[in-house]
Design a protein around this motif. Sequence first.
Motif, mmCIF file in Angstrom:
data_model
loop_
_atom_site.group_PDB
_atom_site.id
_atom_site.type_symbol
_atom_site.label_atom_id
_atom_site.label_comp_id
_atom_site.label_asym_id
_atom_site.label_seq_id
_atom_site.Cartn_x
_atom_site.Cartn_y
_atom_site.Cartn_z
ATOM 1 N N LEU A 137 6.620 64.255 28.739
ATOM 2 C CA LEU A 137 7.287 63.095 29.314
ATOM 3 C C LEU A 137 6.474 62.457 30.443
ATOM 4 N N ASP A 138 5.920 63.269 31.341
ATOM 5 C CA ASP A 138 5.129 62.712 32.448
ATOM 6 C C ASP A 138 3.959 61.885 31.922
ATOM 7 N N ARG A 139 3.237 62.453 30.968
ATOM 8 C CA ARG A 139 2.077 61.738 30.416
ATOM 9 C C ARG A 139 2.515 60.476 29.683
ATOM 10 N N TRP A 140 3.646 60.560 28.966
ATOM 11 C CA TRP A 140 4.137 59.395 28.238
ATOM 12 C C TRP A 140 4.508 58.276 29.222
ATOM 13 N N LEU A 141 5.159 58.626 30.323
ATOM 14 C CA LEU A 141 5.532 57.626 31.322
ATOM 15 C C LEU A 141 4.299 57.029 31.996
ATOM 16 N N ASP A 142 3.258 57.844 32.195
ATOM 17 C CA ASP A 142 2.003 57.306 32.737
ATOM 18 C C ASP A 142 1.442 56.239 31.807
ATOM 19 N N GLY A 143 1.539 56.475 30.515
ATOM 20 C CA GLY A 143 1.072 55.490 29.544
ATOM 21 C C GLY A 143 1.879 54.210 29.592
ATOM 22 N N VAL A 144 3.195 54.336 29.796
ATOM 23 C CA VAL A 144 4.046 53.152 29.936
ATOM 24 C C VAL A 144 3.609 52.331 31.140
ATOM 25 N N ALA A 145 3.339 53.000 32.258
ATOM 26 C CA ALA A 145 2.917 52.296 33.477
ATOM 27 C C ALA A 145 1.572 51.609 33.282
#
Length: 222
Positions: free
Chosen positions: A21-29
């Motif tokens: 989830l953390d990495r996925w949210l970094d990609g969203v940002a």
Amino acid sequence: MTAPRPAAGGGRVLGVAPERLDRWLDGVAQRHGAFTDVRADDAGVLTVTCQDGTTVTLTAPYGWTPGPAPLTAFTAAARVPRCTAVLLVRRGRWAVGVFDGLELVVSKVDARQVQGRTAAGGWSQQRFARRRGHQTDAVVSHAADTAARVLLPHAGDVVALATGGDKGLAAEVLTDPRLRRLADLPRLGPLDVGEPTKAVLLTTPAQFRAVRVHIVEPTDRA
């Protein structure tokens, strides 16, 4: 991560593994700009707004308690291993298991023959329908026996139940009075599975542990 699919009202929904989830949210940002607003509602649904207007709504399968830093609290809670019971039922086959996070603690897969359909008509067709109905009843009964034997010893540790396969048959299994404690648990799923085999059972945490994500980009609102 589960495959994205269109969401009612626009955007798309998908499931993201807690560990990613953390990495996925970094990609969203990176794609949509810094997070300009992060807030949780009374139901614990977390909404993140990006610089370009994209919104990401996150729902934790097991729930969580919002804190002063809601995004940090959410991702940390999503990663906590929880004990989950799984019941998969289809005609002629069933599988049950208990998972501690990703780890399968105990399981049982079994089968009982149920006759296929026949083209015969008249009295023959009616006899076949009755026989097939009795066989289906036997599947439900035996699946309930298996669930009681395998799942109930762990009921004190289990915090949620995930079901999959034939929705009606799974519901019938859970009407067994012995399984009341399981039937009353918070429900995850429904799980999208094929035949209830051991291999299929082992894939279910990817679904029931996934954080549900609804992402809506500015173009989705056009």
